[in-house]
Design an enzyme around this catalytic site. Structure first.
Site, short mmCIF file in Angstrom:
data_model
loop_
_atom_site.label_atom_id
_atom_site.label_comp_id
_atom_site.label_asym_id
_atom_site.label_seq_id
_atom_site.Cartn_x
_atom_site.Cartn_y
_atom_site.Cartn_z
N GLU A 175 54.13 39.81 49.43
CA GLU A 175 55.23 39.60 50.59
C GLU A 175 56.63 39.47 50.22
OE1 GLU A 175 53.46 36.16 52.62
OE2 GLU A 175 51.97 37.38 53.86
N GLU A 379 45.63 41.28 53.27
CA GLU A 379 45.36 39.98 53.70
C GLU A 379 45.28 40.26 55.27
OE1 GLU A 379 48.00 36.88 52.77
OE2 GLU A 379 48.26 37.65 50.96
C1 BGP Z 1 50.65 34.73 53.36
C2 BGP Z 1 50.37 34.55 51.86
C3 BGP Z 1 49.28 34.00 51.24
C4 BGP Z 1 48.39 33.23 52.61
C5 BGP Z 1 48.41 33.58 53.77
C6 BGP Z 1 47.97 32.42 54.73
O1 BGP Z 1 51.75 34.64 53.79
O2 BGP Z 1 50.62 35.65 51.20
O3 BGP Z 1 49.48 33.34 50.06
O4 BGP Z 1 48.55 31.60 52.17
O5 BGP Z 1 49.83 33.96 54.18
O6 BGP Z 1 48.91 31.59 55.21
P1 BGP Z 1 48.66 30.12 54.95
O7 BGP Z 1 48.00 29.82 53.90
O8 BGP Z 1 50.22 29.30 55.18
O9 BGP Z 1 47.88 29.89 56.15
#
Ligand code: BGP
Length: 481
Positions: A175, A379
């Protein structure tokens, strides 16, 4: 059947949220090891000195470090073709500045990849997923320091040489576009601020913003150099970028809202991809920098580096969409790093992220239309508070519904003509939330016994979604019921 043969079905994780073992076998501290837990309403704070009396979620995370065989066997059971993980930089170079790598760290990932191979799973490795070694953060104010590029290159070159026969797919920075927002200072760019401040910084001066964009520029240069180096070491490598992907719609047909949405999409979504796919800064960045009084410190030769080190494929996370408007009274929504305006047509998750599978189809078409290179969703998933039912099991049909709708949207996009390589669902095993540090916000097919305060014995259990996704993997996406 929409999904092509060899489609990479799988799941995704990140070392600092998953591995634990934060100071074992020679590992140094990374930036996340200094960040406390929080919730949506209590932002995560961070400490310069790690306080032995404070609970830091990354220190044990969900202990993949000692459960990797079991975890990868579960992925094998589901029929994963691909497992996305990050390598923890400070496990390989504890402060980031050593001349030689930590052999125990190197060995750990050889073991992990051997386990993947045993189960027929292709690893997809993120080289840097919010995991700058603390030593580099402290010495150089994170990526603001140009020197960090050299330290990164030593690290990336070590990985490419060590794992060149075990890993084919790589992502440089997770990201990377989070760095476009003042939010991303600590987590993404490792830039230190004052002790004990919230991890997400909301406002900054033009000087601070200039430092931040300089740090981001250094990541662009590092990524481009890594792409070139990786291809030298193994021409078969496929090296991609990774964007926090989101559709930002105009809130109304008011042309001013449409312009607002376009500006938001340009800087928040397209900017980094434009640099990393096209090999140069996009035209609209000039005006943005001028209007915001931002001066990016670049060096001679950087333009050539960016032009040479363009990526092989475009990967992204996709959780939600939002709206943009000039109306200052419009209601704000929560979200994956970037917040926006609430869309009245969408429902939101328990954490306020607006669920929009159609937006994924639109996004895939937009990205593919812009770049025409292979795409991968690395993701996607639903963070939810899973509660054990009376029969002792986890019936997470809400997660199945979310995933099914998004997979259908991908199938439509493939029918539209988009070239899509794979899909790794986020947090395939429950892990620590990046934004809040909670365990309660769970994404997994596999439940892990651990709570927000670190209590639990880390044992794993299959949720209903586990059996559902097994069918999806085994039928190459044909059976989504
Ligand atoms: C993205 C990241 C991840 C992950 C995901 C979910 O931004 O790449 O590392 O954590 O989001 O977010 P969160 O864990 O805040 O729910």
């Amino acid at each position: 059947m929409a999904f092509p043969k060899g489609f990479l079905w799988g799941g995704a994780t990140a070392a600092n949220q998953f591995e634990g073992g934060w100071n074992e076998d020679g590992k140094g501290a990374g930036v996340p090891d200094h960040i406390r837990g929080g919730t949506v309403s209590e932002p995560r704070l961070w400490d310069k000195e790690i306080d032995p009396n404070v609970y830091y979620p990354s220190h044990q995370a969900v202990d993949f470090y000692h459960h990797y065989k079991e975890d990868i066997a579960l992925y094998g059971e589901m029929g994963f073709k691909c497992f996305r993980l990050s390598i923890n930089w400070s496990r390989i170079y504890p402060t980031g500045m050593e001349e030689t790598p930590n052999e125990k760290g190197i060995e750990f990932y050889h073991n992990v990849f051997a386990e993947c191979r045993k189960h027929g799973i292709e690893p997809l490795v993120t080289i840097s997923h919010y995991e700058l070694p603390w030593g580099l953060s402290e010495k150089y104010n994170g990526w603001t320091g140009r020197e960090v590029i050299d330290h990164f290159m030593r690290y990336a070159t070590t990985l490419f040489n060590e794992y060149k026969d075990e890993v084919k797919y790589w992502l440089t920075f997770n990201e990377i576009n989070i760095g476009v927002n003042s939010f991303g200072r600590i987590m993404s760019l490792g830039m230190m601020g004052d002790d004990h401040q919230p991890m997400f910084k909301m406002t900054e001066t033009p000087e601070e913003a200039s430092d931040r964009f300089t740090a981001l520029h250094n990541q662009f240069v590092a990524s481009a150099l890594a792409v070139v180096k990786g291809h030298e070491i193994n021409p078969e490598f496929k090296i991609g970028l990774m964007i926090a992907g989101s559709m930002i719609y105009p809130y109304t047909p008011n042309p001013l809202d449409i312009k607002e949405a376009q500006d938001n999409m340009n800087m928040k979504n397209w900017f980094c991809g434009d640099v990393q796919v096209r090999g140069h800064y996009p035209y609209y960045a000039k005006r943005y920098f001028k209007d915001n009084n931002i001066k990016v410190r670049m060096e001679e030769g950087d333009e050539e580096i960016l032009a040479k080190g363009t990526v092989d494929f475009y990967s992204f996370s996709y959780y939600m969409s939002s709206c943009a408007t000039v109306d200052e009274n419009a209601k704000k929504s929560a979200g994956n790093m970037f917040t926006g305006i609430v869309n009245p047509y969408l429902k939101a998750s328990d954490w306020g992220w607006q669920i929009d599978p159609v937006g994924l189809r639109i996004y895939l078409n937009e990205v593919y239309g812009r770049y025409e290179i292979p795409l991968m969703v690395v993701e996607n998933g639903l963070g939810a508070n899973d509660v054990r039912a009376d029969d002792g099991k986890f019936h997470d049909d809400y997660r199945i519904n979310y995933l099914r709708d998004h997979i259908k949207a991908m199938a439509e996009a493939i029918e539209d003509g988009v070239e899509l390589m794979g899909y790794t669902m986020w947090g395939c095993t429950d892990l620590v939330s990046a934004s809040t540090g909670e365990m309660k916000k769970r994404y997994g097919f596999v439940y892990v016994d651990k709570d927000n305060d670190g209590n639990g014995d880390f044992h794993r259990e299959r949720k209903d979604s586990f059996y559902w996704y097994k069918k999806v993997c085994e039928t190459n996406g044909a059976d989504l019921d």
